[in-house]
Design an enzyme around this catalytic site. Structure first.
Site, mmCIF file in Angstrom:
data_model
loop_
_atom_site.group_PDB
_atom_site.id
_atom_site.type_symbol
_atom_site.label_atom_id
_atom_site.label_comp_id
_atom_site.label_asym_id
_atom_site.label_seq_id
_atom_site.Cartn_x
_atom_site.Cartn_y
_atom_site.Cartn_z
ATOM 1 N N ASP A 175 -10.728 2.195 -3.230
ATOM 2 C CA ASP A 175 -11.268 1.883 -1.906
ATOM 3 C C ASP A 175 -12.795 1.885 -1.941
ATOM 4 O O ASP A 175 -13.444 1.451 -0.987
ATOM 5 C CB ASP A 175 -10.777 2.908 -0.870
ATOM 6 C CG ASP A 175 -9.382 2.563 -0.363
ATOM 7 O OD1 ASP A 175 -8.898 1.455 -0.646
ATOM 8 O OD2 ASP A 175 -8.767 3.408 0.314
ATOM 9 N N ASP A 193 0.831 -1.213 0.000
ATOM 10 C CA ASP A 193 0.000 0.000 0.000
ATOM 11 C C ASP A 193 0.864 1.261 0.000
ATOM 12 O O ASP A 193 2.082 1.197 0.258
ATOM 13 C CB ASP A 193 -0.911 -0.026 1.237
ATOM 14 C CG ASP A 193 -2.268 0.621 0.974
ATOM 15 O OD1 ASP A 193 -2.362 1.496 0.099
ATOM 16 O OD2 ASP A 193 -3.228 0.251 1.674
HETATM 17 C C1 GLA Z 1 -5.726 1.848 2.110
HETATM 18 C C2 GLA Z 1 -6.140 0.657 1.271
HETATM 19 C C3 GLA Z 1 -7.211 -0.127 1.994
HETATM 20 C C4 GLA Z 1 -6.673 -0.573 3.342
HETATM 21 C C5 GLA Z 1 -6.172 0.608 4.143
HETATM 22 C C6 GLA Z 1 -5.444 0.146 5.387
HETATM 23 O O1 GLA Z 1 -6.748 2.764 2.244
HETATM 24 O O2 GLA Z 1 -6.580 1.068 0.013
HETATM 25 O O3 GLA Z 1 -7.625 -1.238 1.245
HETATM 26 O O4 GLA Z 1 -5.622 -1.496 3.119
HETATM 27 O O5 GLA Z 1 -5.278 1.418 3.387
HETATM 28 O O6 GLA Z 1 -5.004 1.201 6.161
#
Ligand code: GLA
Length: 738
Positions: free
Chosen positions: A548, A478
């Site tokens: 997301d 990420d």
């Molecule tokens: C980002 C990712 C999510 C999740 C969060 C965790 O927003 O896109 O899928 O993994 O971080 O903090």
């Protein structure tokens, strides 16, 4: 001289056909020609010595030839031939007013750069053409490689200072593409966090449209892809030229219509705040800019790109080394939306048991397992297992996941640090910053300066250790903010801007090293959703997280937008809870499943709360998905009805390469005036073959044939049950050749 290269193509019939790519240099006319798939690309050396584009479009006859390139005319003293000539790679100098490919400042303050042809060599699928400034020892090698199957051309440049004094590169494109004067529509992808992948379409007007990221990474706001179509082209027909830039740092693509209506697309490093000092004998490699042409509309363009990505961009694991296709993505379960940071061994085990019962292949533990991570205020940078949450380390959980028949994946965010972390307390100088200036936090975190060798070593070191110490099949990598204050005070002031290049190169380097040491590990590129999706990162990562936003209705248009540039193979799509956290929309498990089954399927809901009926639906559909997954994610995609612009209906269809199977998805937003779903005329089938229709979810109209010819499905079409009405309804069918 001619060089031939061959690729085996499996076409409609189960017959092997030899696709031939030809690169040809006509020494008399000084014309270079590359043919691949259904396209040809031609450029030549003109009388001034410039490299000039002559043709890009549908494939020409093998014996057709071009006369020597001639610079465009001086239209007026204000519209000179330097700007009007479509140069392959123009230096900023002489009378150039349009976007240059390369702009430099020499040590003595001279900023004039005029690049002329010097020499070339032929390679397996293309050319390396060397240009040189008319006075200074600045050399540019242009790399061209055409894919015999798709005709997609990979272009990049190596800029080299063979002098003794440093040269500062202020702007460096990977390539410039030219289209003749005409009326065009530009397609590009825009968005924001949780709202990525909007297909934006507009007429190309005089002047420049700049698509870019100044953020240090690819960005949610615009994606480095474009498609330009002639006025009468659409999804299925007409001329489309398209391109995608393989770079995950700040980038820019400029689409420019000049004063004589010709169009040029120039793309590479973003020149904003750019300055790369090339010392004596140093080189700068640009990213690769991929470009292609289709005579079959935007649909044809994306089908070519998808095939190219699968065959030539995506990495292979040791298991799939040398295979034409990368491995199918396992159906994953991810705990993020269920537990957020509240991960514990017992909680994860409980979810893993539920996931295994649904038929999930891979269990992924998301954020929250490491350091002092209770929320997003602390812990990033401290990559040790949190003792309170996992008193015996990760092994008991991983063993349990394996015992349940799944493999195990783990979330990491390697390039980031919370100021509340041991790492930051020990190495406050490791973050991007300007000394003495504030450090702007986003999501309570700062960006580690990955350009620094010590930071690179730290990140590679801890990731290697995690993968060595634990049986981990997959990393979700990420990256949850963009840059600010991008200083690198270890270097002399004049050299600090190379952070824009070295950061991204080190990222690629770490990914490559990890894959080498752990040849079966798979990696996802995530950046708060789809903030780092491009053909650069996809050389090292097996999949991406598009957004997301997991609302199944929003996802239909996001997935539609995504599919213009990227294959469904890499498009992870989770089924999450209803009502959805973002839009508060309520939808059935069946609708959510079918929305996600258009890509690489995952489950991200709190399945502990699912009713037995919901779990049974998911289990049945996961099993159905497993049977047709290769067709959905690696086949040819036809966007039959777009979900964009408030459409009441939408539909997609994929056909596998030997045309033995096809899968159709159909969605209703909300039925109005009792309107029934339109008859879907299918595409891409073998007209002479017989195909049996099997519902995956939903029903065909009473009396519709259980089997019919490809011609029937394509000409008459598929009729849906009259009951297929309502709000947020979904249906899916498979067709199998008999
Ligand atoms: C980002 C990712 C999510 C999740 C969060 C965790 O927003 O896109 O899928 O993994 O971080 O903090």
């Amino acid at each position: 001289m001619k060089t031939f290269s061959f690729a085996l193509l499996v076409l409609a019939m189960p017959v092997l056909v030899v696709a031939q790519s030809v690169t040809h240099f006509d020494a008399g006319a000084k014309v270079f020609r590359l043919d691949g798939g259904n396209s040809s690309y031609v450029f030549g050396v003109n009388a001034r010595g410039e490299l000039q584009q002559l043709y890009w479009g549908g494939r020409l006859g093998a014996t057709d030839s071009f006369p020597k390139a001639k610079p465009a005319m001086d239209w007026a003293s204000f519209d000179d031939s330097y700007s009007n000539t479509p140069q392959e790679y123009a230096g900023w100098g002489a009378g150039l007013f349009v976007e240059p490919a390369l702009k430099v400042t020499f040590a003595d303050g001279n900023r004039d750069l005029v690049l002329h042809y010097e020499s070339h060599t032929e390679t397996a699928n293309g050319f390396e053409v060397v240009l040189k400034d008319i006075k200074q020892p600045v050399y540019v090698t242009l790399h061209y490689a055409i894919d015999p199957e798709s005709g997609i051309l990979a272009r990049s440049a190596t800029i080299e200072n063979r002098g003794t004094d440093a040269v500062t590169v202020e702007q460096a494109a990977a390539a410039a593409w030219a289209l003749p004067a005409g009326h065009y529509t530009l397609n590009y992808l825009t968005g924001r966090w949780a709202g990525e992948w909007t297909l934006t379409q507009e007429t190309v007007h005089p002047g420049a449209r700049v698509l870019e990221s100044r953020r240090g990474s690819t960005g949610h706001q615009a994606n480095p892809w474009f498609a330009i179509q002639t006025g009468d082209a659409d999804e299925n027909h007409g001329d489309v030229w398209f391109g995608a830039l393989g770079w995950s740092g700040s980038w820019r693509i400029t689409v420019e219509q000049d004063q004589l209506d010709a169009v040029r697309v120039t793309g590479g490093f973003n020149p904003f705040d750019f300055g790369y000092v090339l010392k004596a004998v140093a080189r700068l490699e640009t990213p690769v800019f991929y470009g292609g042409y289709s005579a079959h509309g935007l649909g044809g363009a994306s089908r070519l790109l998808h095939r190219y990505e699968i065959a030539h961009i995506l990495p292979r694991t040791q298991k799939t080394a040398g295979q034409p296709e990368p491995e199918l993505r396992p159906v994953i379960y991810n705990s993020w939306e269920a537990t957020e940071f509240k991960v514990t061994e017992a909680g994860q085990v409980a979810l893993a048991e539920k996931a295994a019962a649904l038929g999930v292949d891979r269990f992924v533990m998301d954020d929250g397992w490491f350091g002092q991570r209770k929320d997003d205020r602390a812990g990033l940078g401290d990559w040790y297992v949190n003792q309170e949450k996992f008193p015996h380390g990760l092994k008991p959980l991983i063993d349990k996941v394996h015992a349940l028949g799944m493999d195990f994946g783990l979330w990491v965010e390697p390039e980031m640090v919370n100021p509340d972390s041991d790492l930051y307390r020990k190495h406050p100088d490791w973050v991007l910053h300007f000394p003495g200036r504030p450090e702007t936090e986003q999501r309570n975190q700062l960006v580690l300066n990955l350009a620094r060798p010590d930071v690179r070593d730290y990140i590679l070191g801890f990731l290697d250790k995690i993968l060595t110490d634990n049986d981990i099949a997959f990393l979700k990598w990420d990256y949850n903010r963009n840059w600010s204050e991008p200083g690198w005070d270890q270097l002399p002031a004049a050299e600090q801007k190379r952070v824009y290049v070295d950061f991204t190169r080190n990222l690629y380097g770490i990914l490559a090293d990890l894959r080498k040491k752990h040849p079966n590990v798979e990696i996802e590129s995530c950046s708060g959703g789809g903030g780092r999706v491009d053909l650069g990162i996809l050389r090292y990562t097996d999949e991406v997280w598009p957004s997301d936003n997991t609302d199944p209705f929003d996802r239909l248009s996001q997935q539609d937008g995504f599919s213009y540039a990227y294959t469904p193979q890499v498009m992870m799509a989770w089924v999450t809870d209803s009502p959805h956290w973002l839009n508060k929309r309520t939808t059935s498990v069946s609708y959510r499943m079918l929305s996600s089954m258009q890509g690489s399927l995952g489950i991200g809901a709190n399945i502990a709360n699912w009713t037995p009926e919901e779990a049974a639906t998911a289990k049945r559909l996961i099993a159905a998905y497993h049977q047709v997954q290769p067709t959905i994610v690696q086949g040819d995609l036809y966007r039959l009805i777009s979900p964009r612009n408030g459409s009441e209906f939408s539909a997609t269809q994929t056909v596998n390469h030997d045309k033995s199977q096809s899968v159709v998805f159909a969605f209703i937003h909300s039925t109005q005036m009792g309107r029934i779903f339109p008859t879907l005329k299918l595409k891409g089938l073998d007209p002479a073959a017989q195909y049996a229709l099997t519902p995956i979810e939903g029903k065909a109209r009473a009396g519709a044939p259980a089997a019919a010819s490809g011609a029937w499905w394509m000409n008459h079409g598929l009729d849906f049950s009259d009951d297929f009405r309502g709000d947020f309804q979904a249906a899916a069918f498979r067709l199998d050749k008999r």
